[in-house]
Design an enzyme around this catalytic site. Structure first.
Site, PDB file in Angstrom:
ATOM      1  CG  HIS A 133      -2.005   1.039   1.402  1.00 42.87           C
ATOM      2  ND1 HIS A 133      -1.752   2.143   1.613  1.00 42.87           N
ATOM      3  CD2 HIS A 133      -3.342   0.872   1.136  1.00 42.87           C
ATOM      4  CE1 HIS A 133      -3.049   2.863   1.890  1.00 42.87           C
ATOM      5  NE2 HIS A 133      -3.887   2.162   1.402  1.00 42.87           N
ATOM      6  CG  ASP A 210       0.417  -2.450   6.235  1.00 38.42           C
ATOM      7  OD1 ASP A 210      -0.530  -2.537   6.927  1.00 38.42           O
ATOM      8  OD2 ASP A 210       0.379  -1.784   5.062  1.00 38.42           O
ATOM      9  CD  GLN A 213      -7.108  -4.899   4.309  1.00 41.69           C
ATOM     10  OE1 GLN A 213      -8.114  -5.506   4.580  1.00 41.69           O
ATOM     11  NE2 GLN A 213      -7.120  -3.682   3.842  1.00 41.69           N
ATOM     12  CE  LYS A 236      -7.583  -0.336   6.342  1.00 38.94           C
ATOM     13  NZ  LYS A 236      -8.102   0.028   5.038  1.00 38.94           N
ATOM     14  CB  CYS A 374      -3.604   3.244  -1.900  1.00 42.54           C
ATOM     15  SG  CYS A 374      -4.833   4.412  -1.333  1.00 42.54           S
TER      16      CYS A 374
HETATM   17  N1  7TS Z   1      -1.863  -0.897   4.533  1.00 45.90           N
HETATM   18  C1  7TS Z   1      -2.955  -1.637   4.154  1.00 45.90           C
HETATM   19  C2  7TS Z   1      -2.539  -2.828   3.479  1.00 45.90           C
HETATM   20  C3  7TS Z   1      -4.257  -0.879   3.719  1.00 45.90           C
HETATM   21  O1  7TS Z   1      -4.919  -1.754   3.336  1.00 45.90           O
HETATM   22  C4  7TS Z   1      -4.343   0.025   4.141  1.00 45.90           C
HETATM   23  C5  7TS Z   1      -5.848   0.804   4.023  1.00 45.90           C
HETATM   24  C6  7TS Z   1      -3.458   1.047   4.809  1.00 45.90           C
HETATM   25  C7  7TS Z   1      -2.333   0.449   5.096  1.00 45.90           C
HETATM   26  C8  7TS Z   1      -3.672   2.450   5.464  1.00 45.90           C
HETATM   27  O2  7TS Z   1      -4.585   2.218   6.492  1.00 45.90           O
HETATM   28  P1  7TS Z   1      -5.072   3.500   7.191  1.00 45.90           P
HETATM   29  O3  7TS Z   1      -6.170   3.022   8.413  1.00 45.90           O
HETATM   30  O4  7TS Z   1      -3.945   3.946   7.780  1.00 45.90           O
HETATM   31  O5  7TS Z   1      -5.602   4.474   6.179  1.00 45.90           O
HETATM   32  N2  7TS Z   1      -6.310   0.128   2.839  1.00 45.90           N
HETATM   33  C9  7TS Z   1      -7.761   0.655   2.121  1.00 45.90           C
HETATM   34  C10 7TS Z   1      -8.216   0.117   1.203  1.00 45.90           C
HETATM   35  O6  7TS Z   1      -7.810  -1.064   0.718  1.00 45.90           O
HETATM   36  N3  7TS Z   1      -9.359   0.643   0.553  1.00 45.90           N
HETATM   37  O7  7TS Z   1      -9.355   1.779   1.393  1.00 45.90           O
HETATM   38  C11 7TS Z   1      -8.302   1.968   2.262  1.00 45.90           C
END
Ligand code: 7TS
Length: 416
Positions: A133, A210, A213, A236, A374
């Protein structure tokens, strides 16, 4: 529908039991019952998470660590209990290893920044994977800028698994950090985290996982994984937005410098010299997202109440059923077919733009994400601009997958 799975028996009851705890799901969108298949972007929230946050504002809203008064103590205790719960849930060896952040993005920026300032040196190498990501790419680019380190990239094979042979060849004594995604948001691939970490340790590199998910779908133990850092986002895994955790090994946290300066992170401030608090407070400047932390705690409590094996089995059935049903659509092109996958299906329909598919699905009451998710470098590998993505949670049903298949056939007719 020809291959409609007879959604009878315990699975239906399982999903229904979970579903009724999520008030948002019971609504119509564009005149049809909502089908929410955007769980990788954010999951919906169970009643008990919403209630826990409301209760904080209704009954004990107060700033933390700052007052001797009753409400401040109640709020501080509640927040620190969440730290303990998170430490226990992630298998940390002590609660001081749990730093509250704004989420995965916040956690990775924190780790990358302090490593960039105090650990990485010119010519050192940071290994990332092609399936990261953006939030596990750009912070390392910033860290490389500060330190003079170099980023190298582990390639992804056609089916969306990581090329471990190429990874082995990239590892050397110059490798100082290996940062990778546990479960890919764009492909669903579950990476062999323990193996990747053990290979990194062989050359003395630090590791950051990371976990955005991962936590909704499986139990994670940071000591078993033997990682140095692990990041999460509560939204998540059925918690609120804007809050998450950076797990860091205590001996490292002790040695590394602070990230942001401000209240709470200090020991003593003078204009000549400031000394810092101990971990985790050294890394938590300013008033934290207290309501978010309370909500995150409730989401972990909710997760702990679920039978994770049943969740995994049910999600696996949803994935297998959806993969079979979608494969029968002419022109269905899956992106990411790793044998070890979480409940995520990324795909395109030949000759149709993913964005147009998303718009038509929305008109039929289905919420799916379309675009590059992303992960632009990953899309570049597949020479595509983006995909349509269905990502499942245990409140989703087989009937909803039937609705997706039907809606996709309609969208295809309208667009071609
Ligand atoms: N890493 C992964 C693997 C992610 O899927 C996401 C968010 C992030 C980092 C960032 O997370 P945040 O909570 O700091 O924003 N992924 C997604 C997605 O797949 N669609 O919208 C956000």
């Amino acid at each position: 529908m020809a291959n409609t799975l007879e959604a009878t028996g315990p699975n239906t009851a399982f999903a229904e039991g979970i579903r009724k705890q999520f008030p948002l799901l019971n609504q119509q969108v564009n005149g049809r019952p909502l089908v929410y298949f955007d769980n990788a972007a954010t999951t919906q929230k169970p009643q008990q998470v919403i209630e826990a946050m409301n209760r904080y504002y209704r009954e004990y809203n107060s700033n933390v660590h700052r007052g001797v008064h009753h409400l401040s103590q109640v709020a501080t205790d509640a927040m620190e209990q969440v730290r303990n719960r998170m430490a226990d849930f992630l298998g940390a060896s002590r609660h001081e290893e749990i730093i509250f952040t704004s989420g995965c993005t916040g956690g990775i920026n924190l780790a990358a920044h302090i490593l960039g300032r105090a650990y990485l040196r010119p010519g050192d190498e940071i290994l990332l994977t092609e399936m990261e990501h953006h939030s596990n790419i750009v912070p390392w680019q910033l860290a490389a800028e500060i330190s003079g380190a170099i980023i190298k990239v582990i390639p992804v094979l056609e089916d969306g698994t990581l090329d471990l042979e190429a990874y082995q060849n990239l590892l050397s004594p110059r490798t100082k950090v290996v940062a990778f995604v546990h479960v890919s948001n764009a492909l669903g691939t579950i990476n062999p985290a323990a193996e990747i970490i053990s290979m990194a340790k062989n050359v003395g590199a630090l590791t950051l996982v990371d976990g955005a998910q991962a936590l909704a779908h499986e139990r994670v133990n940071v000591q078993d994984l033997n990682c140095d850092f692990y990041v999460t986002s509560a939204h998540k895994h059925y918690g609120p937005t804007g809050i998450g955790v950076l797990y860091g090994r205590y001996e490292l946290l002790e040695k590394l410098p602070p990230y942001q300066g401000g209240g709470e992170m200090i020991d003593r401030v003078t204009f000549d010299r400031t000394t810092y608090n101990t971990p985790p407070f050294k890394f938590e400047a300013g008033t934290p997202n207290i309501a978010g932390i309370i909500g995150m705690g409730a989401s972990i409590e909710w997760l702990q109440e679920q039978d994770i094996e049943q969740v995994k089995a049910y999600e696996h059935e949803l994935l297998a059923y959806a993969t079979r049903a979608l494969s029968e659509i002419d022109g269905f092109v899956p992106v990411g077919t790793s044998p070890n996958k979480a409940a995520v299906i990324s795909f395109n329909l030949k000759g149709v733009h993913h964005y147009d598919v998303g718009v038509l699905l929305d008109k039929m009451g289905l919420a799916l994400r379309t675009g590059h998710h992303c992960t632009q470098p990953l899309m570049d590998c597949y020479a595509i601009e983006g995909t349509v993505r269905a990502s499942f949670a245990p409140y989703n049903t087989f009937e909803e997958i039937d609705r997706l298949v039907e809606a996709l056939r309609k969208a295809q007719q309208m667009l071609s």
